[in-house]
Design a protein around this motif. Structure first.
Motif, PDB file in Angstrom:
ATOM      1  N   GLY A  42       0.441  -0.913 -13.823  1.00 10.55           N
ATOM      2  CA  GLY A  42       0.083  -0.924 -15.238  1.00 10.55           C
ATOM      3  C   GLY A  42      -1.399  -0.683 -15.411  1.00 10.55           C
ATOM      4  N   GLY A  43      -1.892  -1.093 -16.532  1.00  7.98           N
ATOM      5  CA  GLY A  43      -3.330  -1.005 -16.764  1.00  7.98           C
ATOM      6  C   GLY A  43      -3.882   0.400 -16.675  1.00  7.98           C
ATOM      7  N   CYS A  44      -5.012   0.520 -16.027  1.00 11.22           N
ATOM      8  CA  CYS A  44      -5.723   1.802 -15.995  1.00 11.22           C
ATOM      9  C   CYS A  44      -5.356   2.674 -14.799  1.00 11.22           C
ATOM     10  CB  CYS A  44      -7.222   1.563 -16.027  1.00 11.22           C
ATOM     11  SG  CYS A  44      -7.901   0.855 -14.529  1.00 11.22           S
ATOM     12  N   GLY A  45      -4.693   2.146 -13.798  1.00 11.01           N
ATOM     13  CA  GLY A  45      -4.325   2.938 -12.624  1.00 11.01           C
ATOM     14  C   GLY A  45      -5.248   2.745 -11.443  1.00 11.01           C
ATOM     15  N   CYS A  46      -6.331   1.984 -11.599  1.00 11.35           N
ATOM     16  CA  CYS A  46      -7.290   1.827 -10.508  1.00 11.35           C
ATOM     17  C   CYS A  46      -6.705   1.084  -9.305  1.00 11.35           C
ATOM     18  CB  CYS A  46      -8.570   1.156 -10.998  1.00 11.35           C
ATOM     19  SG  CYS A  46      -8.349  -0.532 -11.623  1.00 11.35           S
ATOM     20  N   GLY A  47      -5.659   0.306  -9.509  1.00 13.97           N
ATOM     21  CA  GLY A  47      -5.033  -0.418  -8.406  1.00 13.97           C
ATOM     22  C   GLY A  47      -4.180   0.447  -7.499  1.00 13.97           C
ATOM     23  N   ARG A  48      -3.953   1.700  -7.905  1.00 11.62           N
ATOM     24  CA  ARG A  48      -3.160   2.619  -7.085  1.00 11.62           C
ATOM     25  C   ARG A  48      -3.891   3.935  -6.833  1.00 11.62           C
ATOM     26  NH1 ARG A  48      -1.059   2.705 -12.212  1.00 11.62           N
ATOM     27  NH2 ARG A  48      -0.710   4.759 -13.112  1.00 11.62           N
ATOM     28  N   ALA A  49      -5.199   3.957  -7.100  1.00  7.35           N
ATOM     29  CA  ALA A  49      -5.954   5.208  -7.004  1.00  7.35           C
ATOM     30  C   ALA A  49      -7.146   5.097  -6.058  1.00  7.35           C
ATOM     31  CB  ALA A  49      -6.443   5.625  -8.388  1.00  7.35           C
ATOM     32  N   PHE A  50      -7.577   6.268  -5.616  1.00  7.45           N
ATOM     33  CA  PHE A  50      -8.802   6.422  -4.847  1.00  7.45           C
ATOM     34  C   PHE A  50      -9.849   7.034  -5.776  1.00  7.45           C
ATOM     35  CE2 PHE A  50      -5.216   7.029  -1.964  1.00  7.45           C
ATOM     36  CZ  PHE A  50      -5.493   6.115  -0.964  1.00  7.45           C
ATOM     37  N   GLY A 121      -1.100   6.959  -0.255  1.00  4.47           N
ATOM     38  CA  GLY A 121      -1.372   6.412  -1.568  1.00  4.47           C
ATOM     39  C   GLY A 121      -2.018   5.056  -1.385  1.00  4.47           C
ATOM     40  N   ARG A 122      -2.111   4.332  -2.466  1.00  8.15           N
ATOM     41  CA  ARG A 122      -2.764   3.031  -2.428  1.00  8.15           C
ATOM     42  C   ARG A 122      -2.035   2.058  -3.338  1.00  8.15           C
ATOM     43  NH1 ARG A 122      -8.502   1.500  -5.201  1.00  8.15           N
ATOM     44  NH2 ARG A 122      -8.631  -0.595  -4.353  1.00  8.15           N
ATOM     45  N   ARG A 123      -1.914   0.843  -2.868  1.00 11.18           N
ATOM     46  CA  ARG A 123      -1.421  -0.281  -3.672  1.00 11.18           C
ATOM     47  C   ARG A 123      -2.401  -1.419  -3.437  1.00 11.18           C
ATOM     48  NH1 ARG A 123       2.233   0.083  -7.363  1.00 11.18           N
ATOM     49  NH2 ARG A 123       3.037  -1.955  -6.900  1.00 11.18           N
ATOM     50  N   LEU A 124      -3.327  -1.583  -4.352  1.00  5.88           N
ATOM     51  CA  LEU A 124      -4.400  -2.570  -4.241  1.00  5.88           C
ATOM     52  C   LEU A 124      -5.157  -2.358  -2.932  1.00  5.88           C
ATOM     53  CD1 LEU A 124      -2.549  -5.655  -5.767  1.00  5.88           C
ATOM     54  CD2 LEU A 124      -4.107  -4.088  -6.910  1.00  5.88           C
ATOM     55  N   ASP A 125      -5.091  -3.290  -1.987  1.00  6.53           N
ATOM     56  CA  ASP A 125      -5.855  -3.178  -0.743  1.00  6.53           C
ATOM     57  C   ASP A 125      -5.074  -2.532   0.393  1.00  6.53           C
ATOM     58  OD1 ASP A 125      -8.079  -4.372  -1.906  1.00  6.53           O
ATOM     59  OD2 ASP A 125      -7.444  -6.387  -1.351  1.00  6.53           O
ATOM     60  N   ASN A 126      -3.891  -2.000   0.104  1.00  6.18           N
ATOM     61  CA  ASN A 126      -3.049  -1.436   1.161  1.00  6.18           C
ATOM     62  C   ASN A 126      -2.842   0.061   0.978  1.00  6.18           C
ATOM     63  OD1 ASN A 126      -2.380  -4.038   2.380  1.00  6.18           O
ATOM     64  ND2 ASN A 126      -1.266  -4.392   0.479  1.00  6.18           N
ATOM     65  N   LEU A 127      -2.874   0.783   2.097  1.00 10.66           N
ATOM     66  CA  LEU A 127      -2.501   2.195   2.072  1.00 10.66           C
ATOM     67  C   LEU A 127      -0.982   2.285   2.134  1.00 10.66           C
ATOM     68  CD1 LEU A 127      -4.957   3.952   4.560  1.00 10.66           C
ATOM     69  CD2 LEU A 127      -5.025   3.939   2.074  1.00 10.66           C
ATOM     70  N   THR A 128      -0.425   3.246   1.440  1.00 15.92           N
ATOM     71  CA  THR A 128       1.011   3.483   1.485  1.00 15.92           C
ATOM     72  C   THR A 128       1.256   4.891   2.005  1.00 15.92           C
ATOM     73  OG1 THR A 128       1.064   4.247  -0.816  1.00 15.92           O
ATOM     74  CG2 THR A 128       1.478   1.910  -0.431  1.00 15.92           C
ATOM     75  N   TRP A 129       2.277   5.038   2.793  1.00 15.36           N
ATOM     76  CA  TRP A 129       2.624   6.313   3.400  1.00 15.36           C
ATOM     77  C   TRP A 129       3.302   7.188   2.365  1.00 15.36           C
ATOM     78  CZ3 TRP A 129       1.057   7.473   8.171  1.00 15.36           C
ATOM     79  CH2 TRP A 129       1.591   8.598   8.783  1.00 15.36           C
TER      80      TRP A 129
END
Length: 139
Positions: A42-50, A121-129
């Motif tokens: 949700g929100g602005c997208g910064c939690g899933r972005a680089f 990709g990214r989910r907060l502090d984790n990289l996702t494949w």
């Protein structure tokens, strides 16, 4: 040195994907606002972005590349990014600035185990494949 760069590869495969960064620019996991800390979808997208280190724009996909740069070059790029973003040592203090730069270098070092060409990709502090390496990013 393995680094993350912005890519459009894999864009649209997940709801909420976006790429406003420049294809191929260095990216790093940026800061996450309180809204996205509670819900990275949700929100602005910064939690899933680089964050793009040149454009200051974001992307939800990055590709691992092996670039001919030294750790000192990367430190200089990170320093420039934070100064440009308004978070230089004159704003947050020298010791705090050095802590932020060092922590960012540590975050980037965590991609050492990810194969060159992999899209992540990214989910907060984790990289996702996001995809297997396909030759992208190889020298």
């Amino acid at each position: 040195m393995k680094l993350l760069t912005a890519t459009r590869e894999g864009q649209g495969e997940q709801d909420g994907d976006f790429c406003f960064a420049i294809e191929g620019e260095l990216v790093l996991p940026g800061f996450v606002c309180a809204t996205d800390q509670a819900d990275p979808d949700g929100g602005c997208g910064c939690g899933r972005a680089f964050s793009g280190m040149s454009s200051m724009r974001a992307t939800t996909t990055a590709v691992v590349r092996d670039l001919d740069v030294s750790p000192a070059d990367v430190r200089l790029a990170i320093t420039g990014y934070y100064v440009s973003a308004g978070m230089g040592p004159d704003v947050i203090g020298y010791a705090e600035f050095e802590d932020v730069v060092s922590a960012t270098l540590e975050d980037l070092a965590e991609i050492a185990h990810v194969p060159v060409g992999a899209v992540v990709g990214r989910r907060l502090d984790n990289l996702t494949w996001r995809s297997e390496p396909g030759g992208v990013g190889e020298p």
